[in-house]
Design a protein around this motif. Structure first.
Motif: not given
Length: 73
Positions: A1-25
């Protein structure tokens, strides 16, 4: 159970495929996010000036394919 609580949920894709450059803040004041809204590294670097940020190529960039002109007969 502890291992389940320690995992992070999967995140959605954060990159817009229409633009070639990203800024990570990152950081407490600006948050941790990826903004893929830039057409060039120069444009991104100008926006990132003074911020805890880095510019990088969008790994999900999918340029539109240019359809060749059909020759009418």
């Amino acid at each position: 159970m502890a291992a389940f609580l320690a995992t992070r949920p999967a995140s959605a894709q954060m990159s817009d495929p229409r633009y070639p450059v990203c800024m990570r803040t990152y950081g407490v004041q600006v948050g941790d996010r990826m903004d893929c809204v830039f057409m060039s590294l120069d444009q991104c670097q100008a926006s990132a000036l003074g911020l805890p940020a880095t510019c990088l190529l969008n790994p999900y960039f999918a340029p539109r394919s240019v359809r060749p002109h059909r020759v009418e007969r």
